[in-house]
Design a protein around this motif. Structure first.
Motif, PDB file in Angstrom:
ATOM      1  N   ALA A 158     -35.505 -33.627 -21.893  1.00  0.00           N
ATOM      2  CA  ALA A 158     -33.974 -34.170 -22.402  1.00  0.00           C
ATOM      3  C   ALA A 158     -32.943 -33.858 -21.713  1.00  0.00           C
ATOM      4  O   ALA A 158     -31.895 -34.827 -22.228  1.00  0.00           O
ATOM      5  N   LEU A 159     -32.853 -32.617 -22.649  1.00  0.00           N
ATOM      6  CA  LEU A 159     -31.025 -32.011 -22.473  1.00  0.00           C
ATOM      7  C   LEU A 159     -31.057 -31.905 -20.946  1.00  0.00           C
ATOM      8  O   LEU A 159     -30.092 -32.561 -20.493  1.00  0.00           O
ATOM      9  N   THR A 160     -32.453 -31.583 -20.564  1.00  0.00           N
ATOM     10  CA  THR A 160     -32.403 -30.991 -19.155  1.00  0.00           C
ATOM     11  C   THR A 160     -31.487 -32.552 -18.061  1.00  0.00           C
ATOM     12  O   THR A 160     -30.910 -32.746 -17.265  1.00  0.00           O
ATOM     13  N   VAL A 161     -32.664 -34.027 -18.660  1.00  0.00           N
ATOM     14  CA  VAL A 161     -32.041 -34.912 -18.536  1.00  0.00           C
ATOM     15  C   VAL A 161     -30.302 -35.387 -18.435  1.00  0.00           C
ATOM     16  O   VAL A 161     -30.064 -36.177 -17.390  1.00  0.00           O
ATOM     17  N   LEU A 162     -29.915 -35.226 -19.747  1.00  0.00           N
ATOM     18  CA  LEU A 162     -28.496 -35.164 -19.694  1.00  0.00           C
ATOM     19  C   LEU A 162     -27.389 -34.363 -18.752  1.00  0.00           C
ATOM     20  O   LEU A 162     -26.647 -34.589 -18.320  1.00  0.00           O
ATOM     21  N   LEU A 163     -27.601 -33.008 -18.461  1.00  0.00           N
ATOM     22  CA  LEU A 163     -27.434 -31.896 -17.757  1.00  0.00           C
ATOM     23  C   LEU A 163     -27.656 -32.981 -16.148  1.00  0.00           C
ATOM     24  O   LEU A 163     -26.424 -33.233 -15.767  1.00  0.00           O
ATOM     25  N   SER A 164     -28.119 -33.665 -15.982  1.00  0.00           N
ATOM     26  CA  SER A 164     -28.308 -34.064 -14.838  1.00  0.00           C
ATOM     27  C   SER A 164     -27.240 -35.285 -14.223  1.00  0.00           C
ATOM     28  O   SER A 164     -26.537 -35.117 -13.432  1.00  0.00           O
ATOM     29  N   LEU A 182     -29.466 -30.224  -9.496  1.00  0.00           N
ATOM     30  CA  LEU A 182     -30.232 -31.289 -10.627  1.00  0.00           C
ATOM     31  C   LEU A 182     -32.362 -30.408 -10.043  1.00  0.00           C
ATOM     32  O   LEU A 182     -32.766 -30.390 -10.622  1.00  0.00           O
ATOM     33  N   LEU A 183     -31.506 -29.882  -9.332  1.00  0.00           N
ATOM     34  CA  LEU A 183     -33.240 -29.039  -8.564  1.00  0.00           C
ATOM     35  C   LEU A 183     -33.184 -28.023  -9.686  1.00  0.00           C
ATOM     36  O   LEU A 183     -34.215 -27.325 -10.152  1.00  0.00           O
ATOM     37  N   VAL A 184     -31.999 -27.274 -10.509  1.00  0.00           N
ATOM     38  CA  VAL A 184     -31.927 -25.933 -10.849  1.00  0.00           C
ATOM     39  C   VAL A 184     -32.636 -26.526 -12.189  1.00  0.00           C
ATOM     40  O   VAL A 184     -33.533 -26.007 -12.871  1.00  0.00           O
ATOM     41  N   PHE A 185     -31.924 -27.568 -12.397  1.00  0.00           N
ATOM     42  CA  PHE A 185     -32.699 -28.473 -13.295  1.00  0.00           C
ATOM     43  C   PHE A 185     -34.204 -28.980 -14.046  1.00  0.00           C
ATOM     44  O   PHE A 185     -34.708 -28.877 -15.032  1.00  0.00           O
ATOM     45  N   VAL A 216     -44.443 -39.635 -24.715  1.00  0.00           N
ATOM     46  CA  VAL A 216     -43.006 -38.792 -24.808  1.00  0.00           C
ATOM     47  C   VAL A 216     -43.006 -38.143 -23.368  1.00  0.00           C
ATOM     48  O   VAL A 216     -41.752 -37.846 -23.148  1.00  0.00           O
ATOM     49  N   GLY A 217     -44.196 -37.526 -23.257  1.00  0.00           N
ATOM     50  CA  GLY A 217     -43.505 -36.622 -21.982  1.00  0.00           C
ATOM     51  C   GLY A 217     -43.544 -37.225 -21.161  1.00  0.00           C
ATOM     52  O   GLY A 217     -43.667 -36.719 -19.925  1.00  0.00           O
ATOM     53  N   ASN A 218     -44.640 -38.623 -20.606  1.00  0.00           N
ATOM     54  CA  ASN A 218     -44.569 -39.137 -19.346  1.00  0.00           C
ATOM     55  C   ASN A 218     -42.883 -39.645 -19.170  1.00  0.00           C
ATOM     56  O   ASN A 218     -42.300 -39.333 -18.194  1.00  0.00           O
ATOM     57  N   ILE A 219     -42.753 -40.491 -20.383  1.00  0.00           N
ATOM     58  CA  ILE A 219     -41.159 -40.839 -20.169  1.00  0.00           C
ATOM     59  C   ILE A 219     -39.818 -39.410 -19.804  1.00  0.00           C
ATOM     60  O   ILE A 219     -39.208 -39.744 -18.121  1.00  0.00           O
ATOM     61  N   VAL A 220     -39.462 -38.705 -20.272  1.00  0.00           N
ATOM     62  CA  VAL A 220     -38.944 -37.642 -20.064  1.00  0.00           C
ATOM     63  C   VAL A 220     -39.327 -37.087 -18.729  1.00  0.00           C
ATOM     64  O   VAL A 220     -38.187 -36.290 -18.310  1.00  0.00           O
ATOM     65  N   GLY A 221     -40.429 -36.889 -18.701  1.00  0.00           N
ATOM     66  CA  GLY A 221     -41.253 -35.985 -17.115  1.00  0.00           C
ATOM     67  C   GLY A 221     -40.535 -36.642 -16.306  1.00  0.00           C
ATOM     68  O   GLY A 221     -40.164 -36.240 -14.759  1.00  0.00           O
ATOM     69  N   SER A 222     -40.794 -37.856 -16.153  1.00  0.00           N
ATOM     70  CA  SER A 222     -40.855 -39.165 -14.859  1.00  0.00           C
ATOM     71  C   SER A 222     -38.872 -38.854 -15.178  1.00  0.00           C
ATOM     72  O   SER A 222     -39.116 -39.027 -13.575  1.00  0.00           O
ATOM     73  N   ASN A 223     -38.318 -38.728 -15.730  1.00  0.00           N
ATOM     74  CA  ASN A 223     -36.924 -39.222 -15.803  1.00  0.00           C
ATOM     75  C   ASN A 223     -36.269 -38.474 -14.967  1.00  0.00           C
ATOM     76  O   ASN A 223     -35.253 -37.904 -13.909  1.00  0.00           O
ATOM     77  N   ILE A 224     -36.862 -36.428 -15.621  1.00  0.00           N
ATOM     78  CA  ILE A 224     -36.047 -36.257 -14.808  1.00  0.00           C
ATOM     79  C   ILE A 224     -36.416 -35.366 -13.509  1.00  0.00           C
ATOM     80  O   ILE A 224     -36.405 -34.874 -12.373  1.00  0.00           O
ATOM     81  N   PHE A 225     -37.836 -35.721 -12.970  1.00  0.00           N
ATOM     82  CA  PHE A 225     -38.742 -35.666 -11.582  1.00  0.00           C
ATOM     83  C   PHE A 225     -37.732 -36.760 -10.823  1.00  0.00           C
ATOM     84  O   PHE A 225     -37.257 -36.734  -9.464  1.00  0.00           O
ATOM     85  N   ASN A 226     -37.447 -37.985 -11.185  1.00  0.00           N
ATOM     86  CA  ASN A 226     -36.798 -38.575 -10.771  1.00  0.00           C
ATOM     87  C   ASN A 226     -35.112 -38.385  -9.855  1.00  0.00           C
ATOM     88  O   ASN A 226     -35.559 -38.292  -8.918  1.00  0.00           O
TER      89      ASN A 226
END
Length: 317
Positions: free
Chosen positions: A107-113, A139-142, A240-250
């Motif tokens: 979730a932190l990496t999503v916020l940083l993105s 974004l790639l690094v995050f 929860v992992g599905n959502i936050v993982g999908s968000n950073i994968f996006n």
């Protein structure tokens, strides 16, 4: 006719994605892989296939980067919104479950993105390296950082009576069915992009708004379907992992589209809808991080309400 086609394609995305989620959930029960890795990496990658191929179609084939940005950030906002709603609905069972700590870091990496895109909008991170935006490289690094936490997590999942009754399937059958359902998602997603573009032109919608509303929600239907199923069977960790993982994968999709959209600028903030998406997405991601970080019930409920409010504020403005 185009509206009917859009609804049929959206339904097809839900159906094929629900099958894929089912096979990933069975994989979780038949292997020793952690719930964080299954939900945050494998399931999120499968359910993010619509965002991947609609974004590539929007940029490479239609040359409309606004649709791509609206699709990705709109999907992330809708994903977080639906997670907040489902947690509130299933809060009693969710509060008793064990949630992997890696989800907080993701979730932190999503916020940083979101912050990186916001800084690009403010003309701070808008420089390029070999035609690739510095923002895309960040974004790639995050994503790589979040991947390390997810793959290293030894999270556990709770077996329920419904999970125990899951049908037995050989690993070969499981992989074949997962590949076929994923292929169906890809084909339908590409068709959905063209349907959305035609609707946007017909209704004179801004690219950012059309991407967030028509593509963003439609491509988030797999997350909605799979996450609801996982909540219903009390597999909250993977949900929860599905959502936050999908968000950073996006966000890694934006990096790929920036590379493929050679010689053109991907980060187009000319319309107000896209700018509002960036702002509300950043604030909403901060609320999500607060929710996962703080275990106090009052703070968690307040954060969930803030997440929901951010999405409605975007729609209102």
């Amino acid at each position: 006719m185009i509206y009917i086609l859009y609804l049929v394609l959206a339904a097809g995305v839900v159906f094929s994605s629900n099958l894929a989620a089912k096979y990933v959930d069975i994989l979780d029960k038949q292997t020793s892989l952690s719930g964080a890795f299954i939900g945050g990496v494998m399931l999120s990658a499968v359910t993010s296939l619509p965002e991947l191929f609609t974004s590539i179609s929007s940029t490479v084939f239609l040359h409309k980067p606004g649709l791509c940005l609206g699709n990705i950030m709109g999907s992330d906002m809708f994903n977080t919104f639906l997670l907040a709603v489902l947690i509130l609905i299933f809060y009693r069972s969710y509060h008793r479950s064990q949630i992997s700590g890696s989800h907080t870091m993701t979730a932190l990496t999503v916020l940083l993105s979101f912050l990186a895109i916001l800084l690009n909008q403010k003309q701070i991170l808008n420089s390029e390296l070999f035609t690739i935006s510095i923002t895309s490289l960040l974004l790639l690094v995050f994503y790589l950082i979040s991947l390390r936490f997810l793959s290293g997590e030894n999270g556990t999942t709770q077996a329920t009576e419904e999970e125990v009754k899951a049908p037995a399937m050989s690993m070969r059958q499981l992989i074949i069915r997962l590949i076929l359902s994923s292929a169906a998602i890809v084909i339908i997603s590409i068709l959905l992009t063209y349907a959305t573009d035609r609707i946007a032109v017909r209704l004179h919608l801004e690219q950012g708004f059309a991407g967030a509303l028509l593509l963003g929600i439609a491509t988030s239907l797999p997350e909605l379907s799979s996450t609801f199923t996982l909540f219903r069977i009390k597999n909250h960790d993977i949900a929860v992992g599905n959502i936050v993982g999908s968000n950073i994968f996006n966000f890694i999709i934006l990096t790929l589209c920036d590379i493929l959209y050679f010689g053109h600028g991907l980060y187009d903030f000319t319309d107000g809808s896209t700018r509002m998406l960036v702002l509300m997405g950043t604030i909403q991601s901060a609320f999500m991080l607060i929710f996962l970080r703080w275990k106090n019930k009052v703070s968690q409920v307040a954060a969930l309400i803030g997440i929901i409010a951010c999405y409605f504020i975007f729609l209102a403005f």
